[in-house]
Design an enzyme around this catalytic site. Sequence first.
Site, PDB file in Angstrom:
ATOM      1  N   LYS A  22       0.472  -1.119  -0.674  1.00 51.58           N
ATOM      2  CA  LYS A  22       0.230  -0.093  -0.023  1.00 51.58           C
ATOM      3  C   LYS A  22       0.978   1.457   0.209  1.00 51.58           C
ATOM      4  O   LYS A  22       0.410   2.080  -0.849  1.00 51.58           O
ATOM      5  CB  LYS A  22      -0.929   0.017   1.239  1.00 51.58           C
ATOM      6  CG  LYS A  22      -1.361   1.072   1.762  1.00 51.58           C
ATOM      7  CD  LYS A  22      -2.402   1.421   2.786  1.00 51.58           C
ATOM      8  CE  LYS A  22      -1.735   1.698   3.882  1.00 51.58           C
ATOM      9  NZ  LYS A  22      -1.594   3.379   4.099  1.00 51.58           N
ATOM     10  N   ASN A  23       1.949   1.648   1.041  1.00 55.13           N
ATOM     11  CA  ASN A  23       3.029   2.402   1.344  1.00 55.13           C
ATOM     12  C   ASN A  23       3.373   2.772  -0.021  1.00 55.13           C
ATOM     13  O   ASN A  23       4.638   3.806  -0.154  1.00 55.13           O
ATOM     14  CB  ASN A  23       3.351   2.538   2.523  1.00 55.13           C
ATOM     15  CG  ASN A  23       2.222   2.502   3.564  1.00 55.13           C
ATOM     16  OD1 ASN A  23       1.016   3.202   3.380  1.00 55.13           O
ATOM     17  ND2 ASN A  23       2.822   2.460   4.803  1.00 55.13           N
ATOM     18  N   CYS A 116      -5.465  12.415  11.819  1.00 55.06           N
ATOM     19  CA  CYS A 116      -6.093  10.778  11.650  1.00 55.06           C
ATOM     20  C   CYS A 116      -5.842  10.324  13.828  1.00 55.06           C
ATOM     21  O   CYS A 116      -5.003  10.937  14.351  1.00 55.06           O
ATOM     22  CB  CYS A 116      -5.436   9.993  11.086  1.00 55.06           C
ATOM     23  SG  CYS A 116      -4.143   8.817  11.559  1.00 55.06           S
ATOM     24  N   ARG A 121      -0.325  14.669  12.135  1.00 53.27           N
ATOM     25  CA  ARG A 121      -0.288  14.629  10.977  1.00 53.27           C
ATOM     26  C   ARG A 121      -0.487  16.019   9.896  1.00 53.27           C
ATOM     27  O   ARG A 121      -0.802  15.703   8.642  1.00 53.27           O
ATOM     28  CB  ARG A 121      -1.037  13.420  10.091  1.00 53.27           C
ATOM     29  CG  ARG A 121      -1.223  12.720  10.787  1.00 53.27           C
ATOM     30  CD  ARG A 121      -1.042  11.537  11.703  1.00 53.27           C
ATOM     31  NE  ARG A 121      -0.265  10.551  10.079  1.00 53.27           N
ATOM     32  CZ  ARG A 121      -0.411   9.583   9.402  1.00 53.27           C
ATOM     33  NH1 ARG A 121      -1.135   8.857   9.617  1.00 53.27           N
ATOM     34  NH2 ARG A 121       0.374   9.112   8.319  1.00 53.27           N
ATOM     35  N   ASP A 305       4.296   0.852  11.852  1.00 49.05           N
ATOM     36  CA  ASP A 305       2.929   0.212  11.739  1.00 49.05           C
ATOM     37  C   ASP A 305       3.194  -1.165  12.410  1.00 49.05           C
ATOM     38  O   ASP A 305       2.214  -1.448  11.749  1.00 49.05           O
ATOM     39  CB  ASP A 305       3.010   0.017  10.411  1.00 49.05           C
ATOM     40  CG  ASP A 305       2.732   1.814   9.329  1.00 49.05           C
ATOM     41  OD1 ASP A 305       3.159   1.901   8.415  1.00 49.05           O
ATOM     42  OD2 ASP A 305       2.522   2.599  10.320  1.00 49.05           O
ATOM     43  N   ARG A 397      -8.481  -0.669   4.464  1.00 51.85           N
ATOM     44  CA  ARG A 397      -7.972   0.118   3.962  1.00 51.85           C
ATOM     45  C   ARG A 397      -6.184  -0.035   3.381  1.00 51.85           C
ATOM     46  O   ARG A 397      -5.847   0.536   2.507  1.00 51.85           O
ATOM     47  CB  ARG A 397      -7.089   1.271   4.895  1.00 51.85           C
ATOM     48  CG  ARG A 397      -8.676   2.375   4.907  1.00 51.85           C
ATOM     49  CD  ARG A 397      -8.499   3.808   6.218  1.00 51.85           C
ATOM     50  NE  ARG A 397      -7.338   4.251   4.980  1.00 51.85           N
ATOM     51  CZ  ARG A 397      -6.190   4.730   6.005  1.00 51.85           C
ATOM     52  NH1 ARG A 397      -6.925   5.280   7.273  1.00 51.85           N
ATOM     53  NH2 ARG A 397      -4.930   5.450   6.031  1.00 51.85           N
TER      54      ARG A 397
HETATM   55  C1  EPZ Z   1       4.034   7.630   6.045  1.00 51.09           C
HETATM   56  O1  EPZ Z   1       2.913   8.272   6.689  1.00 51.09           O
HETATM   57  C2  EPZ Z   1       3.079   6.152   5.965  1.00 51.09           C
HETATM   58  N1  EPZ Z   1       2.232   6.059   5.431  1.00 51.09           N
HETATM   59  C3  EPZ Z   1       2.779   5.592   7.439  1.00 51.09           C
HETATM   60  O2  EPZ Z   1       1.857   4.300   8.109  1.00 51.09           O
HETATM   61  C4  EPZ Z   1       4.224   5.402   8.133  1.00 51.09           C
HETATM   62  O3  EPZ Z   1       3.724   5.206  10.112  1.00 51.09           O
HETATM   63  C5  EPZ Z   1       4.667   6.632   8.492  1.00 51.09           C
HETATM   64  O4  EPZ Z   1       5.002   6.970   6.749  1.00 51.09           O
HETATM   65  C6  EPZ Z   1       6.308   6.694   9.520  1.00 51.09           C
HETATM   66  O5  EPZ Z   1       6.900   5.078   8.659  1.00 51.09           O
HETATM   67  C7  EPZ Z   1       2.035   6.037   3.720  1.00 51.09           C
HETATM   68  O6  EPZ Z   1       3.375   5.728   3.458  1.00 51.09           O
HETATM   69  C8  EPZ Z   1       0.822   6.441   3.630  1.00 51.09           C
HETATM   70  P1  EPZ Z   1       6.286  10.704   8.235  1.00 51.09           P
HETATM   71  P2  EPZ Z   1       4.053   9.834   6.790  1.00 51.09           P
HETATM   72  O7  EPZ Z   1       5.891  11.969   7.114  1.00 51.09           O
HETATM   73  O8  EPZ Z   1       4.570   9.702   5.143  1.00 51.09           O
HETATM   74  C9  EPZ Z   1       5.537  13.706  11.482  1.00 51.09           C
HETATM   75  C10 EPZ Z   1      -0.030   2.982   7.949  1.00 51.09           C
HETATM   76  O9  EPZ Z   1      -0.472   2.804   8.637  1.00 51.09           O
HETATM   77  N2  EPZ Z   1       5.248  15.130  10.683  1.00 51.09           N
HETATM   78  O10 EPZ Z   1       7.452   9.753   8.061  1.00 51.09           O
HETATM   79  O11 EPZ Z   1       2.631  10.457   7.115  1.00 51.09           O
HETATM   80  C11 EPZ Z   1       4.112  13.462  11.562  1.00 51.09           C
HETATM   81  O12 EPZ Z   1       3.267  13.484  12.381  1.00 51.09           O
HETATM   82  C12 EPZ Z   1       0.209   4.779   7.750  1.00 51.09           C
HETATM   83  O13 EPZ Z   1       0.358   2.358   7.092  1.00 51.09           O
HETATM   84  C13 EPZ Z   1       5.841  16.374  10.594  1.00 51.09           C
HETATM   85  O14 EPZ Z   1       5.380  16.813  11.849  1.00 51.09           O
HETATM   86  O15 EPZ Z   1       5.153   9.818   7.320  1.00 51.09           O
HETATM   87  C14 EPZ Z   1       5.030  11.487  12.167  1.00 51.09           C
HETATM   88  O16 EPZ Z   1       4.567  11.927  13.491  1.00 51.09           O
HETATM   89  C15 EPZ Z   1      -0.115   4.929   9.295  1.00 51.09           C
HETATM   90  N3  EPZ Z   1       5.390  17.432   9.595  1.00 51.09           N
HETATM   91  C16 EPZ Z   1       6.045  11.506  11.578  1.00 51.09           C
HETATM   92  O17 EPZ Z   1       6.814  13.419  11.227  1.00 51.09           O
HETATM   93  C17 EPZ Z   1       5.426  16.906   8.674  1.00 51.09           C
HETATM   94  O18 EPZ Z   1       5.496  17.577   7.911  1.00 51.09           O
HETATM   95  C18 EPZ Z   1       6.443  10.767  10.427  1.00 51.09           C
HETATM   96  O19 EPZ Z   1       5.283  11.388   9.555  1.00 51.09           O
HETATM   97  C19 EPZ Z   1       5.439  15.659   8.225  1.00 51.09           C
HETATM   98  C20 EPZ Z   1       5.325  14.479   8.935  1.00 51.09           C
END
Ligand code: EPZ
Length: 416
Positions: A22-23, A116, A121, A305, A397
């Site tokens: 998915k990701n 969420c 996020r 995850d 999902r």
């Molecule tokens: C991706 O989310 C994945 N989703 C998530 O999987 C996964 O948990 C995450 O990466 C971490 O590996 C998809 O790929 C669709 P991040 P993403 O930006 O890109 C903070 C699942 O269950 N952050 O690395 O949103 C954020 O709030 C999902 O499949 C900021 O503060 O993850 C989080 O605390 C859940 N500002 C941390 O960084 C930003 O601009 C990691 O977020 C971006 C992120």
Amino acid sequence: MDSIHIYGGNLLRGEIRVQGSKNAVLPILAATLLVRGTCVIRNCPRIADVYHMQNLLQELGCPVSWAGNTVTVNASKVSDNRMSGESVTRMRSSVMLLGAMLGRIGEAVMSYPGGCVIGRRPIDIHLAALRKMGVEITEEEQMFTARAVHLQGTEQKLSFPSVGATENVLLAAVLADGITVLENAAKEPEIVALCGFLTEAGADIEGIGSDRLVIRGVEELREAKYTVPADRIVAGTYVTAAMAAGGSIFLEEAPADQLGALLEAAEGMGCSVTINKEGIGIDSLRRLKPLPYLKTAVYDGFPTDLQSPMMVAMALAEGQGIIEESIFENRFRIVKELKKMGAEIETVKNKAYVHGVERLQGTMVDAEELRGGAALVVAGLAAEGRTVIRNRHFIERGYENICKDLRGLGADIAIG
Ligand code: EPZ
């Protein structure tokens, strides 16, 4: 009913094939917007988030069609710069279309992707990185407009190796003017897969798999075909299912090289793990030993995850363990549901203190988000009696056929 029914206690035996990731597929589908033509993406999981990305692409004027698990996207024409608020807020990964739209038409109007239950996020890191590439962002209440007369490659370092922000910079940089050097980039396998698709389409990217990406902008990308790799989180979820319920399974196509942290933890808890080029075998034939401490981290640390599914295995181990969640601020929501099943877990801020029990009891529980929902399935497989998990849609999902897959391993599980 929107539920899953499980009669727990069966040992899991047999082998199943792991679905496409998915990701990985979501940013790759967004990237097809950058190609003035048709791309073919194979091994796409038939899951709600992919259907949602399909709708977004179609809203932008790109016909999308399916044949089995192969998706064809025709992005010859992009007829709109605006995605409907409902579509965007319903799925966070729609934010990946931002970088792709800037790369293709230089403009995007979209609403802030919803947070969420696992965390706020925000997308501040995405927007800061795009601004450094010459993108002007004007923010209204819920919407914002991003505009770049021309995207300019630049050297920059992310404040945190955000997966999504790394993907957005890649999508904006491949057709930008000049060279983009991105330091502190995310190194997750999904980034490698996205780079694989982009280079297949003619992008010029160095440092793939490292935390320093160098992207030389090219004039245009060409039509490409690409096969999505197996989903490491789905594979890891099934590893924790075998750990918690017991048994001996083989996961075909499971990417063992991407699951080192999980497999090391599984061996530490007394499971035996076999790895070969076909996939991963896991035997869990006695009560699990405790895992004293587990901290989630960016790749190649223990994936956030898989934190909830692993919590279930730890909840059944013969001792106690501590889980520290370092990526998201609210990823222990499943604890209250596991306690309904007899688990002994206490949380303090971003730490969960897990005291292993002999048995969990089946009961009615509620999924509230994707991976917590999957963890409740793992718990139901191990529990005594019947477990009904409501809100199955959260689980769908990300898991194409979780009930069919687990039935294939001998579980007594069905949708309700
Ligand atoms: C991706 O989310 C994945 N989703 C998530 O999987 C996964 O948990 C995450 O990466 C971490 O590996 C998809 O790929 C669709 P991040 P993403 O930006 O890109 C903070 C699942 O269950 N952050 O690395 O949103 C954020 O709030 C999902 O499949 C900021 O503060 O993850 C989080 O605390 C859940 N500002 C941390 O960084 C930003 O601009 C990691 O977020 C971006 C992120």
